[in-house]
Design an enzyme around this catalytic site. Structure first.
Site, mmCIF file in Angstrom:
data_model
loop_
_atom_site.group_PDB
_atom_site.id
_atom_site.type_symbol
_atom_site.label_atom_id
_atom_site.label_comp_id
_atom_site.label_asym_id
_atom_site.label_seq_id
_atom_site.Cartn_x
_atom_site.Cartn_y
_atom_site.Cartn_z
ATOM 1 C CB VAL A 25 -0.914 -0.027 1.329
ATOM 2 C CG1 VAL A 25 -1.703 1.420 1.477
ATOM 3 C CG2 VAL A 25 -1.935 -1.125 0.983
ATOM 4 C CE1 TYR A 26 5.465 5.410 2.669
ATOM 5 C CE2 TYR A 26 7.349 4.026 1.593
ATOM 6 C CZ TYR A 26 6.809 5.282 2.168
ATOM 7 O OH TYR A 26 7.870 6.026 2.408
ATOM 8 C CB CYS A 27 4.868 0.256 -3.089
ATOM 9 S SG CYS A 27 6.309 -0.168 -2.416
ATOM 10 C CB THR A 87 0.438 6.164 -1.367
ATOM 11 O OG1 THR A 87 1.288 5.465 -0.693
ATOM 12 C CG2 THR A 87 -0.977 5.450 -0.894
ATOM 13 C CE LYS A 88 5.542 7.808 0.110
ATOM 14 N NZ LYS A 88 5.418 9.094 0.589
#
Length: 237
Positions: A151-153, A155-156
């Site tokens: 999920v972090y990736c 958004t990035k």
């Protein structure tokens, strides 16, 4: 308050209270800039108000993903003079295996993307879409997929897409867009994820002060050029 910047360059730094944002802030101030720092950490903002004189730093406390907060803050900052630099640095991580993510984790990660968009839009409008540099601090997670950062990736990668789209929109203009992609930084960013990034491993990551020096060396200079992408990896020993 209208003359607080005293004719100096004005920068907005989101996530200014701690870590890389703080190091960028204090270095800009040392270079003679006036910094408007944006952060939700009221305690740290109060400490920075004691650390820096009012004619060097002004703290704004709020959630970067709050549209009204962004609009009102940028309007107030623009009242001090032309905004020369926006550093979109604020963001919150969530590092989990794919099946452990919940909606709250998604919302947490999306705050950085939403804030990047809101602060860019409001600053562009305040500056009349001219003579502005926007630096979007992301992560090397915007360049690859990581098993425990799905999920972090995501958004990035969204932030990278937004950054590239801004570049296309303002190509050939006096608005310059810079994408900043640092690897792991030794800050409290990982404090809730020690099952994934141990403290021992974290301390092998980049020093935030050294990283800030490298970013500003490329971002703020007198050369008639713009470094459009800054990818920074730590040395492995």
């Amino acid at each position: 308050m209208a003359d607080a910047a005293n004719g100096r360059h004005i920068a907005i730094v989101t996530g200014s209270a701690l870590g890389l944002g703080y190091e960028l802030t204090r270095r800009l101030i040392a270079k003679g800039w006036f910094v408007a720092g944006i952060d939700f950490n009221a305690e740290r903002q109060a400490a920075l108000a004691d650390e820096f004189p009012a004619d060097q730093y002004r703290g704004f406390v709020g959630d970067v993903s709050d549209e009204a907060f962004a609009r009102e803050s940028v309007a107030e900052i623009a009242g001090l003079g032309h905004i020369d630099l926006l550093i979109n640095n604020a963001g919150q991580p969530s590092f989990k295996k794919p099946t452990a993510y919940e909606a709250a984790d998604v919302d947490k990660c999306l705050k950085g993307l939403k804030g990047m968009i809101l602060w860019s839009v409001e600053t562009l409008k305040a500056d009349g879409e001219r003579d502005l540099k926007i630096a979007n601090v992301m992560s090397t997670a915007a360049t690859r997929g990581n098993a425990n950062e799905s999920v972090y990736c995501a958004t990035k990668w969204g932030e990278k897409g937004y950054t590239q789209s801004l570049k296309a929109a303002y190509k050939g203009s006096s608005v310059k867009i810079v994408g900043v992609y640092p690897g792991g930084i030794d800050t409290a960013f990982y404090r809730d994820s020690h099952d994934y990034v141990s403290e021992e491993k974290q301390h092998t990551f980049m020093d935030p002060g050294q990283l800030a020096d490298v970013i500003l060396f490329n971002l703020v200079n007198d050369a008639n050029l713009t470094v459009s992408d800054i990818l920074i990896e730590r040395n492995y020993v």
